[in-house]
Design a protein around this motif. Structure first.
Motif, mmCIF file in Angstrom:
data_model
loop_
_atom_site.group_PDB
_atom_site.id
_atom_site.type_symbol
_atom_site.label_atom_id
_atom_site.label_comp_id
_atom_site.label_asym_id
_atom_site.label_seq_id
_atom_site.Cartn_x
_atom_site.Cartn_y
_atom_site.Cartn_z
ATOM 1 N N THR A 41 3.127 8.266 -7.828
ATOM 2 C CA THR A 41 1.932 7.421 -7.976
ATOM 3 C C THR A 41 0.766 7.964 -7.157
ATOM 4 O O THR A 41 -0.377 7.927 -7.601
ATOM 5 C CB THR A 41 2.222 5.972 -7.567
ATOM 6 O OG1 THR A 41 2.847 5.959 -6.275
ATOM 7 C CG2 THR A 41 3.124 5.292 -8.573
ATOM 8 N N SER B 128 -2.805 0.051 -2.125
ATOM 9 C CA SER B 128 -3.898 -0.770 -2.674
ATOM 10 C C SER B 128 -4.806 0.062 -3.569
ATOM 11 O O SER B 128 -5.296 -0.426 -4.596
ATOM 12 C CB SER B 128 -4.709 -1.406 -1.545
ATOM 13 O OG SER B 128 -5.310 -0.411 -0.737
ATOM 14 N N ASN C 90 -3.018 0.585 -6.962
ATOM 15 C CA ASN C 90 -3.088 -0.625 -7.787
ATOM 16 C C ASN C 90 -4.496 -0.863 -8.323
ATOM 17 O O ASN C 90 -4.672 -1.252 -9.475
ATOM 18 C CB ASN C 90 -2.625 -1.840 -6.971
ATOM 19 C CG ASN C 90 -1.119 -1.843 -6.766
ATOM 20 O OD1 ASN C 90 -0.379 -1.341 -7.600
ATOM 21 N ND2 ASN C 90 -0.669 -2.385 -5.643
ATOM 22 N N ASN D 106 -3.554 -0.286 -11.974
ATOM 23 C CA ASN D 106 -2.870 -1.495 -12.434
ATOM 24 C C ASN D 106 -3.727 -2.755 -12.496
ATOM 25 O O ASN D 106 -3.659 -3.506 -13.483
ATOM 26 C CB ASN D 106 -1.657 -1.769 -11.527
ATOM 27 C CG ASN D 106 -0.644 -0.644 -11.563
ATOM 28 O OD1 ASN D 106 -0.350 -0.112 -12.631
ATOM 29 N ND2 ASN D 106 -0.118 -0.274 -10.404
ATOM 30 N N GLU D 107 -4.495 -3.026 -11.474
ATOM 31 C CA GLU D 107 -5.187 -4.307 -11.384
ATOM 32 C C GLU D 107 -6.446 -4.329 -12.249
ATOM 33 O O GLU D 107 -7.275 -3.430 -12.155
ATOM 34 C CB GLU D 107 -5.559 -4.605 -9.929
ATOM 35 C CG GLU D 107 -4.356 -4.802 -9.022
ATOM 36 C CD GLU D 107 -4.737 -4.876 -7.563
ATOM 37 O OE1 GLU D 107 -5.930 -4.663 -7.249
ATOM 38 O OE2 GLU D 107 -3.847 -5.123 -6.724
#
Length: 808
Positions: free
Chosen positions: A505, A784, A787, A791-792
């Motif tokens: 990631t 963070s 994400n 993702n977010e």
């Protein structure tokens, strides 16, 4: 990206005709048709957005200003003081009163603000000056009376100079015989605002204060020496490019240049004039800046290049529109320099010191935007000793920090930008992370509060909508790519290597957050796969492999190159002698991935580049072997020996160099092997190695490893303490970063700009990863960021969210 289609669990799905009933077939067809229709509609909507934005980029539309049009309408005909010089402006005022009796614009809600009160009073004055529109005047007076408390409310944002212009016009209106439905005590209270403001300023004899008094001259009337005011006249005949100030000067003291300026405005814009003119350069540069900050500039490259070419021409000519406004000048400097134009910081010398800035109009007004633009400009330094930029950076940083810790800015859009700019230098930011933050905090209103509210950024809502769509689509692409990469890791059994850190990631984050356009998928995949492989190999050489295993791995890769040279097809490499299962997994992953990436890159480039990709890997393995042998034999290299090898062993070669083939540029072999490419790589790797060494010094010391910091201390015989060594390393990092940026921005070089930018992007990633700690090795440090980028979903303000949904 070739991904096999399979059912969950890996089994290939059955033929559709044998398993799917007719109603399901019909529904599936209908679903596909709806998806296609939706895509067509979205594509059409996107083209409309881009067309509107492109139009605004090429020719910004300046909206009419009620306040400035009112002042222009009060200018009499030359030699005939009872006749309006611009009757069309008077007529426009009569035709454009709002239903509630006001003049002005409340764009997003019905709340009355100080700007509307100011504009309404100016329009009432204009009609009274020519004794027309009595009913309009009365409705305007009633509106002011109903909302007079707004003028006295300190918590409501006011236009620049409101405490002078509004009381001044109110006093003039009373002298003209206008009667307001307002208590005399409230009138007196407002009139005292001007008196208090003037008393407060009386002791200040600075140039900035004189400039400010001239700028708001219409609120002072006969209290001013208009000859002094006219000393601020610009080449175009205006005062501050402000129609209202220029008109007020004409009313009190006639001058040909001012009249010519107003005639030019009316002939250009018709019966209503804007709040500022000219403003094209500022508007266009602001749009270019917004496009870059929102991550959608790649859709408007031609228009942006035209704007920057024009701006550069104005820069060379020292155009007043560019040079007289500090924020515009600083923004132009930054954008031009970051796009490869040769601009000298000498043009910012007039604000090199805090005292000279304070003595300007923007300094007198404590203009946060100007300070922020100067600070950002100061960071685009291309030499180690740019005294002007260093000085600007120092005082502007202190001023911004003072503003940040005060309470006045916390609710304004600029606060978040200040906070992030101060916390993260521009060389330690990930573009997609910045884009997301900017989208979520973007001011869609497009307003600029001057003496009156100006809305020159009319495309802001379109910019935001396009940015939202672009980010949402990109995020779906990133998620698909990450799923593919996860499958690739498992297929190559890399997750079975117990010694290896699992950093997929993080490796993909560094790709997606910098090489962000969706169409650059191959570049991201290459970057991420090689990032994973270099991490695995680094761990293999550090802790996972024996001497025999490492030698076996290198010999296998050497054989790979030999067979490539002989044009042999190496289908049978699995029959070779692998010293261990670990070697087999690592080599097979490198072999398979280089074959796949090599085939893609060769197809893109129109020539075979696979051998080059494998050579990059061999160089890395050999350099890592040197370090392993140093540690095994307890050899202590010199700092120079260490750095010469570390430039390669830091393992950026396999990540960055293959990606050069996937960013849309044809690269001939001599370009890839050009000295410029080698220097870009050296500077980037130097930054990375030293950043890692500085942050990982304690951890590597515990592990018994040497790095540049410990070697410097060791070879100094104890004369250089650890903290001093770290500072010396930091100086080398700064110098390498500046040299790298200068090389990336240089025009007319052998390596194409999109390729050079990959080296700079990696440099920025490294600065972020090692910003305060070893973020790459930390299991949670960058979670963070991962994400946020992948993702977010966007977290939009309520107004922006509804905008994006409805417009989509």
């Amino acid at each position: 990206m070739n991904q096999s289609s399979s059912t969950p669990g890996g089994a290939v799905g059955p033929p559709r005709s044998s398993r799917v009933s007719r109603p399901q077939v019909t529904r599936a067809y209908a679903d596909r048709r709806m998806v296609g229709e939706n895509a067509r509609l979205q594509n059409g909507h996107r083209k409309e957005l881009e067309t509107r934005i492109r139009k605004q980029l090429q020719k910004p539309e300046l909206p009419p200003s009620y306040y400035d049009t009112a002042w222009v309408s009060m200018v009499p005909l030359r030699g005939c003081h009872q006749t309006p010089g611009f009757p069309q402006c008077v007529e426009w005022i009569l035709q454009n009163q709002q239903y509630d009796g006001s003049w002005g614009i409340n764009q997003f809600d019905s709340t009355v603000n100080k700007d509307v009160l100011l504009s309404t009073l100016a329009c009432v004055l204009a009609l009274k000056r020519w004794n027309v529109g009595k009913e309009h005047m009365q409705r305007g007076l009633n509106f002011i009376g109903r909302n007079f408390s707004v003028a006295m409310a300190e918590q409501i944002v006011a236009p620049i100079g409101f405490n002078i212009t509004f009381p001044g016009m109110l006093s003039l209106a009373i002298d003209m015989g206008l009667e307001f439905p307002i208590r005399q005590t409230d009138v007196d209270r407002i009139l005292r605002l001007r008196e208090m403001e003037l008393r407060r300023q009386a002791a200040d004899n600075s140039y900035g204060r004189k400039e400010y008094m001239a700028y708001v001259a219409e609120g002072l009337g006969n209290m001013l020496d208009w000859n002094e005011v006219l000393k601020f006249r610009r080449k175009n005949g205006s005062l501050f490019n402000s129609p209202s100030t220029t008109a007020a000067a004409l009313i009190h003291k006639y001058n040909d240049q001012g009249l010519q300026y107003l005639h030019l405005l009316v002939s250009k814009f018709g019966s209503a004039v804007p709040a500022v003119y000219p403003l094209n350069i500022h508007c266009q540069l602001s749009m270019v800046d917004a496009l870059e900050k929102l991550g959608i500039s790649q859709h408007f490259i031609s228009e942006i290049n035209s704007i920057l070419d024009m701006t550069y021409s104005c820069w060379l000519q020292k155009d007043e529109e560019l040079m007289m406004d500090i924020a515009t000048c600083a923004m132009a400097f930054r954008l031009l320099r970051m796009n490869g134009y040769h601009v000298s910081s000498d043009e910012l010398s007039q604000v090199a010191e805090a005292s000279t800035f304070r003595d300007s109009l923007q300094g007198y007004l404590h203009d946060t935007k100007s300070v922020l633009e100067l600070y950002k400009a100061s960071k685009v330094s291309l030499s180690e000793n740019d005294l002007i930029l260093d000085s600007i950076g120092s005082w502007s940083s202190n001023l911004l920090k003072d503003k940040l810790y005060s309470n006045g800015l916390h609710r304004t859009p600029i606060f978040g930008e200040m906070e992030c700019t101060l916390k993260f230098p521009f060389y330690s930011t990930l573009e997609r992370l910045e884009h997301k933050r900017n989208i979520e905090n973007f001011d869609a209103s497009g307003s600029l509060m001057l003496k009156t509210q100006c809305m020159p950024y009319r495309a802001n809502r379109d910019l935001l909508t396009l940015a939202i769509e672009d980010f949402d689509f990109s995020q779906s692409v990133y998620q698909d790519e990450l799923r593919h990469l996860d499958s690739w890791v498992k297929q190559n059994k890399l997750d079975q290597l117990q010694f290896a850190r699992q950093k997929l990631t993080y490796c993909y984050l560094s790709a997606a957050a910098t090489i962000f356009p969706p169409e650059l998928s191959d570049a991201r995949i290459s970057w991420a796969k090689n990032g994973v492989l270099t991490t695995v190999v680094d761990d293999f050489f550090d802790v996972g492999g024996s001497k025999e295993e490492l030698e076996n791995l290198i010999s296998l890769v050497e054989k790979y190159i030999l067979l490539e040279v002989m044009n042999s097809l190496w289908h049978e490499h699995h029959k070779d002698n692998f010293y261990s299962e670990q070697v087999k997994i690592v080599f097979s992953a490198i072999y398979t991935t280089m074959n796949q990436l090599g085939a893609k890159a060769s197809a893109v480039q129109g020539r075979d580049v696979t051998k080059h990709l494998v050579e990059i890997w061999l160089d890395l393995l050999r350099s890592m072997m040197i370090e392993a042998e140093w540690q095994r034999s307890q050899y202590v290299p010199t700092v120079e020996e260490y750095m010469t090898n570390a430039i390669v062993s830091f393992a950026l070669g396999p990540i960055v160099l293959p990606a050069l083939y996937f960013v849309g540029q044809k690269l001939l072999e001599h370009v890839v092997k050009d000295q410029e490419c080698s220097e870009l790589f050296r500077l980037m790797s130097t930054c990375g190695r030293l950043l890692n060494d500085t942050q990982g010094f304690e951890r590597e010391g515990i592990e018994g490893k040497l790095n540049s910091v410990s070697l410097l201390v060791l070879h100094s015989g104890g004369s250089v303490p650890i903290e001093a060594a770290k500072k010396m390393m930091q100086k080398s990092i700064d110098a390498s970063r500046i040299d790298l940026l200068r090389l990336v921005l240089r025009k007319g070089s052998a390596v194409p700009r999109p390729c050079k930018e990959l080296f700079w992007k990696m440099c920025k990633i490294l600065h972020l990863f090692y910003f305060q700690t070893d973020g790459f090795s930390s299991p949670k440090e960058m979670v963070s960021a991962v994400n946020a980028v992948i993702n977010e979903p966007l977290k939009l303000q309520v107004g922006d969210s509804s905008l994006s949904v409805t417009e989509k």
